[in-house]
Motif scaffolding. Structure first.
Motif, PDB file in Angstrom:
ATOM      1  N   ASN A  93       0.829  -1.196   0.000  1.00 43.94           N
ATOM      2  CA  ASN A  93       0.000   0.000   0.000  1.00 43.94           C
ATOM      3  C   ASN A  93       0.866   1.249   0.000  1.00 43.94           C
ATOM      4  OD1 ASN A  93       0.748  -0.175   2.776  1.00 43.94           O
ATOM      5  ND2 ASN A  93      -1.012   1.051   3.323  1.00 43.94           N
ATOM      6  N   VAL A  94       0.253   2.328  -0.432  1.00 44.48           N
ATOM      7  CA  VAL A  94       0.906   3.629  -0.425  1.00 44.48           C
ATOM      8  C   VAL A  94       0.008   4.572   0.348  1.00 44.48           C
ATOM      9  CG1 VAL A  94       1.761   5.551  -1.812  1.00 44.48           C
ATOM     10  CG2 VAL A  94       1.970   3.210  -2.676  1.00 44.48           C
ATOM     11  N   ARG A  95       0.579   5.195   1.349  1.00 41.61           N
ATOM     12  CA  ARG A  95      -0.146   6.184   2.141  1.00 41.61           C
ATOM     13  C   ARG A  95       0.727   7.423   2.228  1.00 41.61           C
ATOM     14  NH1 ARG A  95      -2.018   4.112   7.625  1.00 41.61           N
ATOM     15  NH2 ARG A  95      -3.002   2.689   6.177  1.00 41.61           N
ATOM     16  N   ASP A  96       0.149   8.529   1.810  1.00 47.00           N
ATOM     17  CA  ASP A  96       0.882   9.792   1.727  1.00 47.00           C
ATOM     18  C   ASP A  96       2.095   9.582   0.823  1.00 47.00           C
ATOM     19  OD1 ASP A  96      -0.993  11.011   3.438  1.00 47.00           O
ATOM     20  OD2 ASP A  96       0.065  10.254   5.194  1.00 47.00           O
ATOM     21  N   GLN A 100       4.575   0.717   1.430  1.00 48.37           N
ATOM     22  CA  GLN A 100       4.962  -0.381   2.306  1.00 48.37           C
ATOM     23  C   GLN A 100       4.655  -1.706   1.623  1.00 48.37           C
ATOM     24  OE1 GLN A 100       4.071   0.097   6.346  1.00 48.37           O
ATOM     25  NE2 GLN A 100       4.762  -1.924   6.916  1.00 48.37           N
ATOM     26  N   LEU A 101       5.632  -2.597   1.640  1.00 49.42           N
ATOM     27  CA  LEU A 101       5.517  -3.935   1.071  1.00 49.42           C
ATOM     28  C   LEU A 101       5.851  -4.917   2.180  1.00 49.42           C
ATOM     29  CD1 LEU A 101       5.385  -5.873  -1.434  1.00 49.42           C
ATOM     30  CD2 LEU A 101       7.830  -5.518  -1.632  1.00 49.42           C
ATOM     31  N   GLU A 102       4.956  -5.904   2.401  1.00 50.10           N
ATOM     32  CA  GLU A 102       5.183  -6.874   3.465  1.00 50.10           C
ATOM     33  C   GLU A 102       4.368  -8.129   3.192  1.00 50.10           C
ATOM     34  OE1 GLU A 102       3.854  -4.873   6.984  1.00 50.10           O
ATOM     35  OE2 GLU A 102       1.827  -4.686   6.234  1.00 50.10           O
ATOM     36  N   GLU A 124       8.366   0.337  -8.870  1.00 52.17           N
ATOM     37  CA  GLU A 124       7.626   1.031  -9.931  1.00 52.17           C
ATOM     38  C   GLU A 124       6.266   1.516  -9.430  1.00 52.17           C
ATOM     39  OE1 GLU A 124       7.457  -1.774 -13.155  1.00 52.17           O
ATOM     40  OE2 GLU A 124       9.641  -1.697 -13.447  1.00 52.17           O
ATOM     41  N   ARG A 125       5.543   0.652  -8.721  1.00 51.91           N
ATOM     42  CA  ARG A 125       4.225   1.030  -8.199  1.00 51.91           C
ATOM     43  C   ARG A 125       4.342   2.182  -7.201  1.00 51.91           C
ATOM     44  NH1 ARG A 125      -0.148  -2.775  -8.428  1.00 51.91           N
ATOM     45  NH2 ARG A 125       0.347  -4.380  -9.932  1.00 51.91           N
ATOM     46  N   ALA A 126       5.351   2.128  -6.356  1.00 47.61           N
ATOM     47  CA  ALA A 126       5.543   3.196  -5.371  1.00 47.61           C
ATOM     48  C   ALA A 126       5.834   4.521  -6.065  1.00 47.61           C
ATOM     49  CB  ALA A 126       6.673   2.824  -4.419  1.00 47.61           C
ATOM     50  N   GLN A 127       6.697   4.491  -7.071  1.00 45.57           N
ATOM     51  CA  GLN A 127       7.017   5.721  -7.788  1.00 45.57           C
ATOM     52  C   GLN A 127       5.805   6.268  -8.536  1.00 45.57           C
ATOM     53  OE1 GLN A 127      10.465   4.223  -9.932  1.00 45.57           O
ATOM     54  NE2 GLN A 127      11.847   5.329  -8.560  1.00 45.57           N
ATOM     55  N   GLU A 128       5.030   5.379  -9.176  1.00 41.84           N
ATOM     56  CA  GLU A 128       3.823   5.806  -9.897  1.00 41.84           C
ATOM     57  C   GLU A 128       2.814   6.460  -8.963  1.00 41.84           C
ATOM     58  OE1 GLU A 128       2.363   2.305 -11.857  1.00 41.84           O
ATOM     59  OE2 GLU A 128       4.016   2.293 -13.306  1.00 41.84           O
ATOM     60  N   ALA A 129       2.773   5.995  -7.716  1.00 43.38           N
ATOM     61  CA  ALA A 129       1.829   6.545  -6.738  1.00 43.38           C
ATOM     62  C   ALA A 129       2.358   7.799  -6.061  1.00 43.38           C
ATOM     63  CB  ALA A 129       1.488   5.486  -5.690  1.00 43.38           C
ATOM     64  N   LEU A 133       9.316   7.241  -0.322  1.00 45.99           N
ATOM     65  CA  LEU A 133       9.978   6.271   0.532  1.00 45.99           C
ATOM     66  C   LEU A 133       9.252   4.941   0.387  1.00 45.99           C
ATOM     67  CD1 LEU A 133      12.004   5.750   2.989  1.00 45.99           C
ATOM     68  CD2 LEU A 133      10.032   6.205   4.439  1.00 45.99           C
ATOM     69  N   ILE A 134      10.017   3.845   0.327  1.00 43.28           N
ATOM     70  CA  ILE A 134       9.406   2.517   0.308  1.00 43.28           C
ATOM     71  C   ILE A 134      10.029   1.692   1.414  1.00 43.28           C
ATOM     72  CG2 ILE A 134      10.986   1.665  -1.486  1.00 43.28           C
ATOM     73  CD1 ILE A 134       8.676  -0.154  -2.439  1.00 43.28           C
ATOM     74  N   ARG A 135       9.171   1.099   2.213  1.00 39.20           N
ATOM     75  CA  ARG A 135       9.600   0.196   3.282  1.00 39.20           C
ATOM     76  C   ARG A 135       9.197  -1.212   2.864  1.00 39.20           C
ATOM     77  NH1 ARG A 135      11.205   2.998   7.618  1.00 39.20           N
ATOM     78  NH2 ARG A 135      10.369   5.083   7.881  1.00 39.20           N
ATOM     79  N   ALA A 136      10.111  -2.157   3.064  1.00 40.71           N
ATOM     80  CA  ALA A 136       9.822  -3.528   2.661  1.00 40.71           C
ATOM     81  C   ALA A 136      10.260  -4.490   3.751  1.00 40.71           C
ATOM     82  CB  ALA A 136      10.538  -3.862   1.355  1.00 40.71           C
ATOM     83  N   GLY A 137       9.392  -5.439   4.043  1.00 39.50           N
ATOM     84  CA  GLY A 137       9.712  -6.530   4.957  1.00 39.50           C
ATOM     85  C   GLY A 137       9.768  -7.805   4.143  1.00 39.50           C
ATOM     86  N   TYR A 138      10.887  -8.509   4.218  1.00 36.86           N
ATOM     87  CA  TYR A 138      11.048  -9.726   3.429  1.00 36.86           C
ATOM     88  C   TYR A 138      11.992 -10.681   4.142  1.00 36.86           C
ATOM     89  CZ  TYR A 138      14.955  -6.772   1.930  1.00 36.86           C
ATOM     90  OH  TYR A 138      16.036  -5.924   1.903  1.00 36.86           O
ATOM     91  N   GLU A 139      11.924 -11.930   3.720  1.00 37.22           N
ATOM     92  CA  GLU A 139      12.782 -12.955   4.294  1.00 37.22           C
ATOM     93  C   GLU A 139      14.214 -12.780   3.786  1.00 37.22           C
ATOM     94  OE1 GLU A 139      11.282 -16.944   3.967  1.00 37.22           O
ATOM     95  OE2 GLU A 139       9.218 -16.229   4.040  1.00 37.22           O
ATOM     96  N   ALA A 140      15.158 -13.238   4.575  1.00 33.41           N
ATOM     97  CA  ALA A 140      16.574 -13.112   4.212  1.00 33.41           C
ATOM     98  C   ALA A 140      16.876 -13.750   2.862  1.00 33.41           C
ATOM     99  CB  ALA A 140      17.455 -13.724   5.300  1.00 33.41           C
ATOM    100  N   ARG A 141      16.173 -14.823   2.519  1.00 32.87           N
ATOM    101  CA  ARG A 141      16.438 -15.500   1.250  1.00 32.87           C
ATOM    102  C   ARG A 141      16.069 -14.627   0.047  1.00 32.87           C
ATOM    103  NH1 ARG A 141      11.587 -19.411  -0.175  1.00 32.87           N
ATOM    104  NH2 ARG A 141       9.961 -18.476   1.102  1.00 32.87           N
TER     105      ARG A 141
END
Length: 159
Positions: A93-96, A100-102, A124-129, A133-141
């Motif tokens: 989602n993008v807010r303001d 955020q990607l999780e 790309e989606r974050a920039q288009e919106a 700033l983009i925050r991402a939570g992801y696994e180490a792999r």
């Protein structure tokens, strides 16, 4: 939609993001269960004769949570598809000015190119919106794919 190649061929390698609908609940639950690396194998937590019953109850509970989620949560859930096959799921989602990607869960068979496309697609989606700033939570792999897309944990300034 899959991208067109050579004017009339459709690429089967393109990962498509589709908003998860209520009727997609069983697919969401299955992808969640198959696509995340467990911290402790389920078998270590449950006696063998109770495993099947507990597994069914967990699936039921997760589907109920999916269906009862608030509308703002529903609007950020995406299923990842290639051709007509689901490959994974995530929340975005993008807010303001912040994206955020999780909650990324990919089938083990998805391959590295899928997470690379997801990471690039998120940027790309974050920039288009209009996010800065983009925050991402992801696994180490998945770290190499996100670093390649320019997302260094936990965030990237866009611009």
């Amino acid at each position: 939609m899959p991208e067109m190649l050579d004017g009339n061929k459709v690429s089967t390698d393109v990962v498509e993001w589709r908003l998860a609908r209520p009727e997609d609940g069983p697919v969401w639950v299955a992808l969640t269960r198959e696509g995340r690396t467990p911290l402790v194998p389920r078998e270590a937590l449950v006696e063998p004769n109770h495993r099947v019953l507990r597994d069914k109850q967990e699936q039921h509970d997760e589907l109920a949570r999916f269906l009862k989620g608030p509308s703002e949560q529903r609007e950020r859930r995406f299923l990842l598809w290639r051709s007509s096959r689901p490959l994974g799921r995530l929340c975005f989602n993008v807010r303001d000015a912040e994206a955020q990607l999780e909650g990324i869960a990919l089938l083990p068979s998805a391959g590295d190119e899928v997470i690379e496309q997801v990471a690039r697609g998120a940027v790309e989606r974050a920039q288009e919106a209009g996010a800065s700033l983009i925050r991402a939570g992801y696994e180490a792999r998945h770290a190499a794919a996100f670093v390649a897309a320019g997302i260094f944990a936990p965030a990237r300034v866009l611009g």
